[in-house]
Design an enzyme around this catalytic site. Structure first.
Site, PDB file in Angstrom:
ATOM      1  N   LYS A   2       0.848  -1.187   0.000  1.00 10.49           N
ATOM      2  CA  LYS A   2       0.000   0.000   0.000  1.00 10.49           C
ATOM      3  C   LYS A   2       0.881   1.233   0.000  1.00 10.49           C
ATOM      4  CE  LYS A   2      -3.648   2.298   2.617  1.00 10.49           C
ATOM      5  NZ  LYS A   2      -4.624   2.164   3.700  1.00 10.49           N
ATOM      6  N   LYS A  39      -2.169  -1.543  -3.917  1.00  5.21           N
ATOM      7  CA  LYS A  39      -3.038  -0.368  -3.877  1.00  5.21           C
ATOM      8  C   LYS A  39      -2.212   0.891  -3.942  1.00  5.21           C
ATOM      9  CE  LYS A  39      -6.045   1.735  -0.482  1.00  5.21           C
ATOM     10  NZ  LYS A  39      -6.433   1.754   0.885  1.00  5.21           N
TER      11      LYS A  39
HETATM   12  C1  PBG Z   1      -7.323   2.917   5.563  1.00  6.91           C
HETATM   13  C2  PBG Z   1      -7.782   2.832   4.143  1.00  6.91           C
HETATM   14  C3  PBG Z   1      -7.710   3.847   3.179  1.00  6.91           C
HETATM   15  C4  PBG Z   1      -8.260   3.338   2.026  1.00  6.91           C
HETATM   16  C5  PBG Z   1      -8.668   2.042   2.290  1.00  6.91           C
HETATM   17  N1  PBG Z   1      -8.338   1.745   3.608  1.00  6.91           N
HETATM   18  C6  PBG Z   1      -7.300   5.254   3.314  1.00  6.91           C
HETATM   19  C7  PBG Z   1      -5.946   5.639   3.624  1.00  6.91           C
HETATM   20  O1  PBG Z   1      -5.010   4.858   3.739  1.00  6.91           O
HETATM   21  O2  PBG Z   1      -5.804   6.846   3.792  1.00  6.91           O
HETATM   22  C8  PBG Z   1      -8.390   4.101   0.732  1.00  6.91           C
HETATM   23  C9  PBG Z   1      -9.330   3.559  -0.243  1.00  6.91           C
HETATM   24  C10 PBG Z   1      -9.661   4.488  -1.352  1.00  6.91           C
HETATM   25  O3  PBG Z   1      -9.055   5.563  -1.540  1.00  6.91           O
HETATM   26  O4  PBG Z   1     -10.572   4.146  -2.076  1.00  6.91           O
HETATM   27  N2  PBG Z   1      -8.282   2.418   6.442  1.00  6.91           N
END
Ligand code: PBG
Length: 326
Positions: free
Chosen positions: A195, A248
């Site tokens: 991520k 991601k």
């Molecule tokens: C954190 C989380 C995020 C997303 C999914 N889980 C946000 C982040 O890391 O700031 C983002 C998903 C998206 O942008 O669609 N719980």
């Protein structure tokens, strides 16, 4: 020029031939539908930066679930928006919170869905970080307890898959141990293994009201200027017991999806995040691109890169289009 010279166009001559030689498929089976579940009653709140996406209270969930089911969606990923936040994200462990309740509701009304839940405390903390904080420092190890307790709570409520998105080191192992210890050996872990710290999460943070109140997420999410860290995170999460590895965001990270898919023997998921969705919708609404076409093209490209499954806010519209095609 050699003779006969090559004519790649022969294989593009008709739709039927193109279908015969295509290498990748996209079907509703591949799509995971994210849902934002909130406390309260009769709430279906639009999110301005994510057209067609809503914050839903429990009583408004079934209509959306039915719509998804009817077009062939079989997997959902739940995010909770609690009515109270605090320093340590206590509400994440409330068995009567929106997510455990939604799991129960889905189990009772649409038992055929695979239910996945996001495991992270940013939506539940006043500071909006994914870990417990001490001063301005994000504390890794103390966060593992709350994450694994949250995963256990969701498993007990009936979740099939828990999906840690926090990026704390060691959380997959902590969650696996906790689940196994309580005999949830069949609960899968879909790890947000890879991520990146991305500007593409902006609309999601609007939706969840979960933006960090100080600093940023760069000390735990990954730097987008590299690949090695991705391969390392993927390897570690696999060793710790993840069943599925997620990359991601997706579209700007197709190279990463391909590298992770090549280097691991686990299934790979990709998350087409909120900013990717917002960009395609915005250009579509302006008439600058054909939204449906770019939606299908981007999802298919993510599959081509090597992802088996895709989390996408387009899940229902894409499935509708795919199933209505002659
Ligand atoms: C954190 C989380 C995020 C997303 C999914 N889980 C946000 C982040 O890391 O700031 C983002 C998903 C998206 O942008 O669609 N719980």
């Amino acid at each position: 020029m050699s003779h006969p010279f090559e004519r790649p166009r022969r294989l593009r001559n008709s739709a039927t031939i193109r279908n015969l030689v295509r290498e990748v498929d996209l079907s509703p089976d591949h799509l995971i539908f994210p849902l934002f579940v909130t406390a309260g009653h009769n709430r279906k709140e639009p999110i301005s930066s994510m057209p067609g996406v809503y914050r839903l209270s429990l009583d408004r969930l079934p209509e959306v679930l039915k719509e998804a089911w009817d077009v062939g969606i079989r997997s959902v990923l739940l995010f909770g928006i609690p009515d109270r936040k605090d320093e340590t994200g206590t509400e994440a462990l409330n068995p009567d919170g929106p997510v455990p309740q939604a799991i129960g509701l889905i189990r009772a009304t649409f038992p055929g869905f695979v239910v996945m839940t996001d495991i992270c405390i940013d939506e539940y903390t006043t500071h909006g970080h994914c870990g417990l904080v001490c001063g301005e420092k994000i504390e890794n190890d103390p966060t593992l307890d709350i994450l694994s307790d949250m995963a256990l709570l969701h498993a007990q409520a009936g979740a099939d898959v828990v999906a840690p998105s926090d990026m704390m080191d060691g959380r997959v192992l902590a969650i696996r141990k906790k689940l196994d210890h309580h005999a949830f050996t069949d609960t899968l872990i879909l790890s947000y293994a890879v991520k990146y710290a991305s500007g593409l999460y902006g609309p999601f943070r609007d939706a969840m009201m979960s933006g960090p109140q100080f600093g940023d997420r760069a000390s735990y999410q990954m730097d987008y200027r590299g690949t090695k860290d991705a391969l390392r995170e993927a390897r570690l999460d696999a060793e710790e017991g993840a069943d599925i590895l997620m990359v991601k965001p997706a579209l700007a990270y197709l190279d990463i999806i391909a590298r992770v898919a090549d280097s691991s023997d686990l299934p790979v998921a990709a998350y087409q995040v909120s900013g990717e969705y917002a960009m395609i919708c915005a250009a579509g609404q302006n008439g600058w691109i054909d939204q449906d076409r770019v939606m299908i093209e981007s999802l298919t490209a993510i599959r081509r890169a090597g992802a088996q499954m895709i989390v996408t806010y387009f899940a229902v519209s894409a499935a509708r289009l795919l199933t209505s095609r002659p």
